[in-house]
Design an enzyme around this catalytic site. Sequence first.
Site, mmCIF file in Angstrom:
data_model
loop_
_atom_site.group_PDB
_atom_site.id
_atom_site.type_symbol
_atom_site.label_atom_id
_atom_site.label_comp_id
_atom_site.label_asym_id
_atom_site.label_seq_id
_atom_site.Cartn_x
_atom_site.Cartn_y
_atom_site.Cartn_z
ATOM 1 N N ASP A 45 37.868 -5.861 -16.185
ATOM 2 C CA ASP A 45 37.924 -7.240 -16.678
ATOM 3 C C ASP A 45 37.457 -7.369 -18.124
ATOM 4 O OD1 ASP A 45 38.614 -7.914 -14.004
ATOM 5 O OD2 ASP A 45 36.496 -8.046 -13.485
ATOM 6 N N SER B 297 24.956 7.885 -19.154
ATOM 7 C CA SER B 297 25.495 6.524 -19.084
ATOM 8 C C SER B 297 24.400 5.478 -18.964
ATOM 9 C CB SER B 297 26.478 6.397 -17.921
ATOM 10 O OG SER B 297 25.871 6.784 -16.709
ATOM 11 N N ARG C 260 31.910 12.433 -20.912
ATOM 12 C CA ARG C 260 30.499 12.019 -20.878
ATOM 13 C C ARG C 260 29.613 13.114 -20.292
ATOM 14 N NH1 ARG C 260 27.210 9.688 -16.951
ATOM 15 N NH2 ARG C 260 28.930 9.296 -15.504
ATOM 16 N N ARG D 232 31.301 18.195 -16.691
ATOM 17 C CA ARG D 232 32.103 17.715 -15.567
ATOM 18 C C ARG D 232 33.593 18.000 -15.695
ATOM 19 N NH1 ARG D 232 29.112 11.877 -14.521
ATOM 20 N NH2 ARG D 232 27.303 12.740 -13.422
ATOM 21 N N ALA E 259 22.745 -2.346 -18.621
ATOM 22 C CA ALA E 259 23.035 -2.826 -19.972
ATOM 23 C C ALA E 259 22.886 -4.337 -20.064
ATOM 24 C CB ALA E 259 24.445 -2.399 -20.389
ATOM 25 N N HIS F 279 35.826 8.302 -11.891
ATOM 26 C CA HIS F 279 34.393 8.006 -11.878
ATOM 27 C C HIS F 279 33.922 7.156 -13.054
ATOM 28 C CE1 HIS F 279 30.171 8.561 -11.052
ATOM 29 N NE2 HIS F 279 29.949 9.213 -12.189
ATOM 30 N N HIS G 86 34.889 12.599 -11.420
ATOM 31 C CA HIS G 86 33.704 13.325 -10.961
ATOM 32 C C HIS G 86 34.147 14.474 -10.073
ATOM 33 C CE1 HIS G 86 29.785 14.257 -9.302
ATOM 34 N NE2 HIS G 86 29.243 13.452 -10.194
ATOM 35 N N GLU H 4 21.391 18.539 -14.512
ATOM 36 C CA GLU H 4 22.750 18.223 -14.085
ATOM 37 C C GLU H 4 23.720 18.959 -15.002
ATOM 38 O OE1 GLU H 4 23.448 14.048 -13.716
ATOM 39 O OE2 GLU H 4 21.938 13.767 -12.171
#
Length: 604
Positions: free
Chosen positions: A239, A410, A405, A309, A40, A370, A260, A140
Site C-alpha cells: 500500500d 531490517s 539485505r 540469504r 519504524a 520474505h 528467505h 545469522e
Amino acid sequence: MSTPGRGPAAAGTSTGIRLHAPAPGWSVDADVVVVGSGVAGLTAALRCAAAGRRTVVVTKARLDDGSTRWAQGGIAAALGDGDTPEQHLDDTLVAGAGLCDEAAVRLLVTEGPDAVRRLIETGAVFDTSAETGEIELTREGGHHRRRIAHAGGDATGAEISRALVEAVQAAGIETVENALVLDLLLDAEGRTAGVTLHVMGEGQHDGVGAVHAPAVILATGGMGQVFSATTNPSVSTGDGVALALRAGAEVSDLEFVQFHPTVLFLGADAEGQQPLVSEAVRGEGAYLVDAGGVRFMTGQHELAELAPRDIVAKGIMRRMQEQGTQHMYLDARHFGAEMWEQRFPTILAACRSHGIDPVTEPIPVAPAAHYASGGVRTDLHGRTTVPGLYACGEVACTGVHGANRLASNSLLEGLVFAERIADDIIGNPPAGTGPGIPVPATGPLQPAEARYEIQRIMTDGAGVLRSAESLRRAAAALEALYATALTELETRGKTAVPGTETWEATNLLCVARVLVAAAQRRAETRGCHWREDHPDRDDTEWRRHLVVRLSETERRALVVTPTDSADFPSVRIPLSSNSNSSDTSNTSSNASSNSTRSTDSLER
C-alpha cells in the site's frame, strides 16, 4: 510497447492518479501522521510526540499487528566484545552485492548500537546471559561475528512491538486502527497535506476520512502478498509503495525481492503467510541437507549455511532442480529438546502444529518471498521526492540493503532511520500547507479476485527464478488485467466497487507491474535477482540502480531510469518544502552522483 522517456519528474509532481473512493466523511488535524505500527512507525511517532508535535498513528490492523511482531531472529548491531561498526559495514556491503550506498550503511552501523540502547530504555527486554548479565548475541547468514540481539529466544519482533506499543499508549498518542491508507493529499504547490484513509469496522472513526498534516511518514511494511507464498502477513499488500507512486514519488531497486531460504514447506500448493524458520537456527549450528542427508552448502561459500540469504536460496533451488524435488531439509536434531524449547520455542511450536518435530526429524524447507530490499526512494533523512513525504522501514529504499539485505539489518534500519526522520521534522518542520486539493480518481480498481491471479502470475513469472520469457509472460498478463479494467471504466463507466479488497488488489497490481518492469530491464543475476538467461553478475553494465515512477501524462506508463553508476541517486526536494531548513541546495544526496544514463517509458 515503449515510448521515449523524458527524464526524472520534478519533485512534487503528482501523477493525477487516485483510487476510486468515497469523499472523506471525517477528518483529524495533526503535525505528523505516521502510517504503520512496526518498529519504524512507532519509533518515529514516539520521538515526534516527545518533541511536542501533534502526532497521529494510522495502522492497517491493530496497533500491535505490525510486521515487526513476526520478526524472529533479532536485531543486528555491533554490541559485542571485539565487534566494530566497520566489521558490520563490511558484512553489509558484501551481502548487498555491489549496490549498497556506503554512506547509508555507515550511518546505520555507527548510529545503530546507541539506537538499540535507546530501544532498551524504552522498555524492550533482550535475552541476557545468566552468568554475565550481558545481552546474548547470535550469528545469522552473512555475519562474521555474533552481533544479533534476540528476545524470547525467537520472538524478538514480538518483544520490540510490545515495548513500543506500551510506550505509545503511555504517551497518549492518538491512534487510528484498522485503517487502510488510500492516497496522499497534496496542496496547490505539490506539498504533502495529509492522507485519506478508510477505517474498517466500528470505532471513533468509520469509513473514508482524512488526516491533515504537513508531514506524512510511510512505515507500511512490505509487499510480500504479491506472491502466492510469503512470510509476510496478509496486510502486506504494497500500500505504501503504491500510494507513493500515485503521488509522484520515485521507487528504486524493487526487483530485489529477498526470498528467505528456510520457510517451512507445507506443500507445493500452499498459499498465504507461511511459517518462517529463522536464520538464527542455522546460526546456532543447524545445517541444510537433501533427502539423502548430504550437506550441499559446504564448498559453495566460505560460510556454508551462513552465507548471505541470496546465496543460500540459490543453493537450495539448484539442489532442488538437480534432484527434481520441491524442498530440502534443515537438520537441527543435534540441538536436543531442551535447546529447542528454550532458544526456539516459537519455531518449535509452529513446526509441531504442522506435524513436524524438529527434535526428532529434519524440517522440510524451501525459499519463499520474505523482504523487499527496494522501495520508496529516500535520502539519509528519510525524505522522498515528494515534499513532506517520508518513508522508513521495509517500504523505503534508503540504499542500505543494495541487491540483498543482510540478515537482521531490517529492524535496525527501521529504528535508525525513524529517529532520523523525526529529528528532521523536529529540526526543519515542513512549511504550513494549504488544504489538500481533491483529485478525481482516474485509474480503474481491480476486482477482489484479481489478487489471486496477480499472485499466480508473479509466482510463476517473477519468483526466485526469472528469465526474459517468464518476465515477458508476467508483464503481458499483468497488462491484460489492467487493460481489461481500464476498458470497462472508459467504455462503460464502470469499475470494481470501492472497498478494502479491491483497493488492496489495485495496489498489488501497481507494485507487481513496477517489479516486473525493473526485473525485465536488469539483464544479469545480482543479489536476490536471479535471471536464468543471464546467470552472471555484470558490473560493467548493471552496477547501477533502476529508478521507477508513474508517468504524469500516460496512465499506463512506467518510466524506468537506470542511474549512471552504483552511487545512490540524489533526492531533489524544492527549497520551499521546509520552512526552517538551513540547506542552501535543493538536493539531498546519499552519494555524489545524480546523473542518469537513459530513460525509457515502458507500456506494461
